[in-house]
Motif scaffolding. Structure first.
Motif, PDB file in Angstrom:
ATOM      1  N   LEU A 405      38.098  41.395  32.560  1.00 52.57           N
ATOM      2  CA  LEU A 405      39.368  42.485  32.812  1.00 52.57           C
ATOM      3  C   LEU A 405      40.077  42.315  33.783  1.00 52.57           C
ATOM      4  CD1 LEU A 405      40.621  45.973  32.514  1.00 52.57           C
ATOM      5  CD2 LEU A 405      38.810  46.372  34.222  1.00 52.57           C
ATOM      6  N   LEU A 406      40.116  42.261  34.918  1.00 53.15           N
ATOM      7  CA  LEU A 406      41.313  41.432  35.932  1.00 53.15           C
ATOM      8  C   LEU A 406      41.537  40.709  35.562  1.00 53.15           C
ATOM      9  CD1 LEU A 406      38.848  42.317  38.702  1.00 53.15           C
ATOM     10  CD2 LEU A 406      40.403  42.969  38.138  1.00 53.15           C
ATOM     11  N   GLU A 407      41.110  39.517  34.449  1.00 54.24           N
ATOM     12  CA  GLU A 407      41.558  38.282  34.360  1.00 54.24           C
ATOM     13  C   GLU A 407      42.694  38.629  33.505  1.00 54.24           C
ATOM     14  OE1 GLU A 407      40.539  33.500  32.244  1.00 54.24           O
ATOM     15  OE2 GLU A 407      38.736  34.896  32.222  1.00 54.24           O
ATOM     16  N   MET A 408      43.176  39.259  32.425  1.00 59.30           N
ATOM     17  CA  MET A 408      43.694  39.644  30.936  1.00 59.30           C
ATOM     18  C   MET A 408      44.888  40.185  32.079  1.00 59.30           C
ATOM     19  SD  MET A 408      41.585  40.761  27.970  1.00 59.30           S
ATOM     20  CE  MET A 408      40.260  41.753  29.269  1.00 59.30           C
ATOM     21  N   ILE A 409      44.115  41.373  33.124  1.00 53.90           N
ATOM     22  CA  ILE A 409      45.506  41.362  34.070  1.00 53.90           C
ATOM     23  C   ILE A 409      46.145  40.736  34.448  1.00 53.90           C
ATOM     24  CG2 ILE A 409      46.010  43.681  35.385  1.00 53.90           C
ATOM     25  CD1 ILE A 409      43.920  45.265  34.237  1.00 53.90           C
ATOM     26  N   THR A 410      45.303  39.894  35.112  1.00 53.91           N
ATOM     27  CA  THR A 410      46.209  38.660  35.934  1.00 53.91           C
ATOM     28  C   THR A 410      47.030  38.613  35.687  1.00 53.91           C
ATOM     29  OG1 THR A 410      44.207  39.424  37.839  1.00 53.91           O
ATOM     30  CG2 THR A 410      45.951  37.101  37.814  1.00 53.91           C
ATOM     31  N   LYS A 411      46.750  38.139  34.042  1.00 51.16           N
ATOM     32  CA  LYS A 411      47.496  36.605  33.165  1.00 51.16           C
ATOM     33  C   LYS A 411      48.290  37.294  32.703  1.00 51.16           C
ATOM     34  CE  LYS A 411      44.350  33.152  33.935  1.00 51.16           C
ATOM     35  NZ  LYS A 411      42.719  32.016  32.912  1.00 51.16           N
ATOM     36  N   GLU A 415      47.740  42.079  24.066  1.00 53.68           N
ATOM     37  CA  GLU A 415      47.067  42.990  23.608  1.00 53.68           C
ATOM     38  C   GLU A 415      45.708  42.374  23.415  1.00 53.68           C
ATOM     39  OE1 GLU A 415      48.889  44.299  20.652  1.00 53.68           O
ATOM     40  OE2 GLU A 415      50.067  43.596  21.808  1.00 53.68           O
ATOM     41  N   PRO A 416      45.483  41.462  24.247  1.00 57.64           N
ATOM     42  CA  PRO A 416      43.264  41.401  24.406  1.00 57.64           C
ATOM     43  C   PRO A 416      43.190  42.252  25.277  1.00 57.64           C
ATOM     44  CG  PRO A 416      44.906  39.032  24.526  1.00 57.64           C
ATOM     45  CD  PRO A 416      46.038  39.738  24.439  1.00 57.64           C
ATOM     46  N   LEU A 417      44.032  42.556  26.292  1.00 57.56           N
ATOM     47  CA  LEU A 417      43.375  43.907  26.849  1.00 57.56           C
ATOM     48  C   LEU A 417      43.384  45.219  26.302  1.00 57.56           C
ATOM     49  CD1 LEU A 417      43.329  45.131  29.744  1.00 57.56           C
ATOM     50  CD2 LEU A 417      45.632  44.766  30.273  1.00 57.56           C
ATOM     51  N   LYS A 418      44.389  46.076  25.603  1.00 59.88           N
ATOM     52  CA  LYS A 418      44.335  46.438  24.501  1.00 59.88           C
ATOM     53  C   LYS A 418      42.874  46.747  23.696  1.00 59.88           C
ATOM     54  CE  LYS A 418      49.335  47.276  24.550  1.00 59.88           C
ATOM     55  NZ  LYS A 418      50.420  47.515  23.350  1.00 59.88           N
ATOM     56  N   SER A 419      42.529  45.120  22.992  1.00 57.51           N
ATOM     57  CA  SER A 419      41.312  45.624  22.287  1.00 57.51           C
ATOM     58  C   SER A 419      40.110  46.084  23.376  1.00 57.51           C
ATOM     59  CB  SER A 419      41.563  44.115  21.619  1.00 57.51           C
ATOM     60  OG  SER A 419      42.829  44.060  21.005  1.00 57.51           O
ATOM     61  N   PHE A 420      40.686  44.885  23.793  1.00 55.93           N
ATOM     62  CA  PHE A 420      39.383  45.618  25.306  1.00 55.93           C
ATOM     63  C   PHE A 420      38.768  46.534  25.789  1.00 55.93           C
ATOM     64  CE2 PHE A 420      37.152  44.646  29.166  1.00 55.93           C
ATOM     65  CZ  PHE A 420      36.431  44.179  28.991  1.00 55.93           C
ATOM     66  N   GLU A 424      35.743  48.611  25.712  1.00 54.86           N
ATOM     67  CA  GLU A 424      34.794  49.114  27.224  1.00 54.86           C
ATOM     68  C   GLU A 424      35.526  50.027  28.000  1.00 54.86           C
ATOM     69  OE1 GLU A 424      32.250  47.689  27.177  1.00 54.86           O
ATOM     70  OE2 GLU A 424      32.195  46.199  24.893  1.00 54.86           O
ATOM     71  N   GLY A 425      36.491  50.807  28.159  1.00 55.15           N
ATOM     72  CA  GLY A 425      37.285  51.255  28.471  1.00 55.15           C
ATOM     73  C   GLY A 425      36.471  52.793  29.593  1.00 55.15           C
ATOM     74  N   GLU A 426      35.861  53.044  28.312  1.00 51.54           N
ATOM     75  CA  GLU A 426      35.411  54.471  29.045  1.00 51.54           C
ATOM     76  C   GLU A 426      33.723  54.219  29.514  1.00 51.54           C
ATOM     77  OE1 GLU A 426      34.172  56.797  25.607  1.00 51.54           O
ATOM     78  OE2 GLU A 426      36.086  57.878  25.091  1.00 51.54           O
ATOM     79  N   SER A 427      33.065  53.265  29.594  1.00 45.79           N
ATOM     80  CA  SER A 427      31.932  52.558  30.479  1.00 45.79           C
ATOM     81  C   SER A 427      32.491  51.650  31.332  1.00 45.79           C
ATOM     82  CB  SER A 427      31.192  51.508  29.275  1.00 45.79           C
ATOM     83  OG  SER A 427      32.313  50.553  28.800  1.00 45.79           O
TER      84      SER A 427
END
Length: 637
Positions: A405-411, A415-420, A424-427
């Motif tokens: 998660l932190l890698e996708m936000i930093t870079k 689109e991959p962040l939305k799917s992830f 996994e957002g609620e967990s």
């Protein structure tokens, strides 16, 4: 260079020499202690004075004792200046020894094995005794290759220790040197390196028979002085074995990287084999002369040393006591280098220092030696390092999710962040959950990470879609100072920089105007979501009309700047009339035959034949185009 040859020193000088030793002088061997009287036994013909006076009932028992390991151990220990031990103490020493020794033996083979074991035990106990002795510390003076002798009042001679026989004690060097003055001696000298080989058999000392070889018919002539050293046999040759400009032989390269298949590698392998065969054939031809040599000097690497020994039918054995290495650096193996080494070994080093100079030299040398290290006192035991916590399978999966998660936000991978996040957002606990400390992240929330990374699309998605909280404070450093005080962008911030120690939010971490505009735009569209202008520290809202107005003002400002530049250049006129250029004579180009490629320069060709007024007009147009290009470049920034 000294004039003294070590095998023909003057008698008057030799009789005045004394060994000269510094700190490295070995300890004098203490005399064997007197045998201890035993209270329980009496000494006599059937008693052993070495083993504390133990008595025997008959001759056979006494003979068996003399053959025992206990007796041999005591004899060798007493010779080395130690004390005898009882049979019980000897048994304990045997039990502590890793290599067990055999008992009393009557056969020669068993006796030899027992002698080796006893020697190992004596050597081990001697090392322990010396290590605990205050006179034998861990640091010793460095040894040199030369043995020095002093002749009063101010003469010192240095001779290489390798010239003497192996195993000679330093205190016996002087007597060994005197024994070298008689008899004829020959040496064998071999060098091999880089495919070059040089070998020789030389005479270093002439015997009495060499002086009687003068023919009687030459008595009237002056007797010719024979040289002190003479080369009896010599041979040099070279083979192609070294990889040019890369160093190392082909065999070393093959062992490190595998066999190369080039033609040069094949030639070098053949050269190594031929060099080995040539050297061994030469040694075989010189076998009789080598067997009569007093010393055999070999200069070779570890791999090349196998050429001279360790093969079937070798002339030189590996355990030969005559083997020596040159105790000084040598150059490429040649006949002249062998001659230089021979001179270096057979010429005594000479110096002239007075007693006071020698004493001062010794004191300076002793002062330069490192001081013995103090015995460290036992320190308090260090606290044990905390053992790494073993993570469960669920914890490992959770840490992997946070890392992704932190890698996708930093870079900025939206689109991959939305799917992830949909999966996994609620967990993970929601968008406003604090980032765990074990991630090593300095920021507290995902919004702060995105704002600091400078990704406006990720920041907008977190604010607009997930409604991330912009009022959460940024964590402070250990000293109470805010993290990330640097501002990588060259733009000025819309909000004043907070003083040191003040609270900061996600807006304060934004490094670009585009990311700050995302916060202001969201504050204008959703004023009821958060305390934008207080707790979130957003200076003002930004509507669509305000953005359009700001863009329009920017366009007007740029257009005005362009107009001012054009007016300024239109007013520019030449103050002085330019001098009339001389008429350029056109050279008629030939219609046939070779012509010059490329022609003339484009700039000079464009103004050739123009009047001064036309040239000034062309120059003004060029300047105007250049100014317009600069303005366009400013507008794109």
């Amino acid at each position: 260079m000294s004039r003294f040859h070590i095998y023909s020193l003057p008698i008057e000088l030799l009789n005045t020499l004394t060994p000269r030793n510094l700190v490295s002088e070995p300890r004098q061997r203490t005399p064997s202690p007197p045998p201890l009287a035993s209270t329980s036994t009496t000494t006599g013909s059937r008693a052993c004075n070495v083993c504390n006076g133990v008595a025997f009932t008959d001759v056979e028992e006494q003979r068996a004792h003399f053959r025992s390991d206990w007796h041999r151990y005591n004899v060798k220990t007493r010779i080395n200046g130690g004390q005898s031990v009882s049979e019980l103490e000897f048994s304990k020493l045997v039990d502590a020894l890793e290599d067990s020794i055999s008992g009393s033996a009557s056969e020669d083979s068993e006796s030899d094995e027992s002698d080796d074991a006893v020697d190992a035990l004596v050597s081990k106990t001697t090392r322990k005794t010396r290590s605990h002795s205050p006179t034998h510390g861990p640091s010793h003076a460095p040894q040199t290759a030369l043995a020095w002798f002093h002749s009063p009042p101010a003469t010192q001679l240095g001779i290489y220790k390798a010239v003497f026989n192996s195993g000679v004690h330093p205190s016996d060097y002087l007597s060994e040197l005197k024994s070298l003055q008689s008899g004829g001696r020959t040496w064998a000298m071999f060098m091999v390196a880089g495919g070059h080989f040089a070998g020789a058999v030389v005479r270093v000392s002439r015997g009495p028979e060499d002086d009687d070889e003068e023919e009687p018919q030459k008595k009237k002539k002056h007797k010719k002085i024979k040289p002190e050293t003479e080369v009896l046999m010599h041979k040099t040759f070279h083979r192609y074995t070294t990889r040019r400009k890369q160093g190392g032989s082909q065999s070393v390269n093959d062992n490190a990287k595998g066999n190369a298949k080039s033609a040069g590698a094949q030639l070098r392998r053949y050269g190594e084999q031929a060099l080995r065969d040539d050297i061994r054939n030469l040694i075989q031809d010189w076998a009789e002369e080598i067997n009569g040599c007093e010393r055999i000097w070999i200069r070779a690497s570890a791999s090349n040393r196998k050429i001279f020994m360790d093969y079937d039918g070798c002339v030189i054995e590996k355990s030969d006591g005559r083997l020596r290495t040159f105790p000084f650096p040598t150059r490429r193996p040649t006949q002249s280098e062998l001659s230089r080494c021979l001179t270096e070994l057979t010429r005594a080093k000479l110096s002239h220092l007075t007693e006071d100079a020698l004493r001062a030299q010794d004191e300076a040398y002793l002062a330069s030696l490192p001081k013995p290290k103090a015995i460290p006192t036992p320190a308090a035991p260090l606290p044990e390092k905390p053992k790494p916590v073993k993570l469960s399978k669920e914890e490992e999966v959770l840490r992997e999710k946070w890392a992704r998660l932190l890698e996708m936000i930093t870079k900025g991978r939206l689109e991959p962040l939305k799917s992830f996040w949909d999966r996994e957002g609620e967990s993970l606990g929601g968008v406003n959950i604090p980032i765990p400390d074990w991630t090593g992240e300095k920021r507290a929330t995902l919004l702060q990470v995105a704002a600091h990374a400078g990704h406006e699309d990720v920041t907008s998605w977190l604010l607009e879609t997930l409604r991330a909280d912009p009022t959460i404070d940024v964590p402070l450093a250990k000293g109470g100072e805010p993290e990330d005080n640097d501002n990588d962008s060259g733009e000025a911030s819309d909000s004043p920089k907070p003083p040191k120690g003040n609270r900061r939010t996600a807006y304060d971490l934004a490094r670009t105007r585009a990311v700050r505009d995302v916060f202001r735009r969201c504050a204008g569209a959703h004023q009821d979501w958060w305390d934008w202008f207080g707790a979130a520290r957003v200076p003002s809202a930004l509507s669509k009309e305000q953005e359009e107005e700001r863009d329009e003002k920017k366009k007007v400002r740029r257009k005005g700047l362009k107009d001012r530049v054009k007016d300024r250049e239109a007013k520019v006129k030449p103050t002085e009339p330019e001098p009339q250029p001389e008429p350029v004579r056109k050279v008629a180009e030939p219609t046939a035959g070779p012509r010059k490629l490329g022609g003339t320069s484009g700039a000079s060709q464009g103004i050739v034949g123009l009047t001064p007024e036309m040239r000034a007009k062309v120059e003004r147009e060029r300047r105007a185009r250049a100014a317009e290009a600069r303005l366009n470049a400013l507008g794109k920034q």
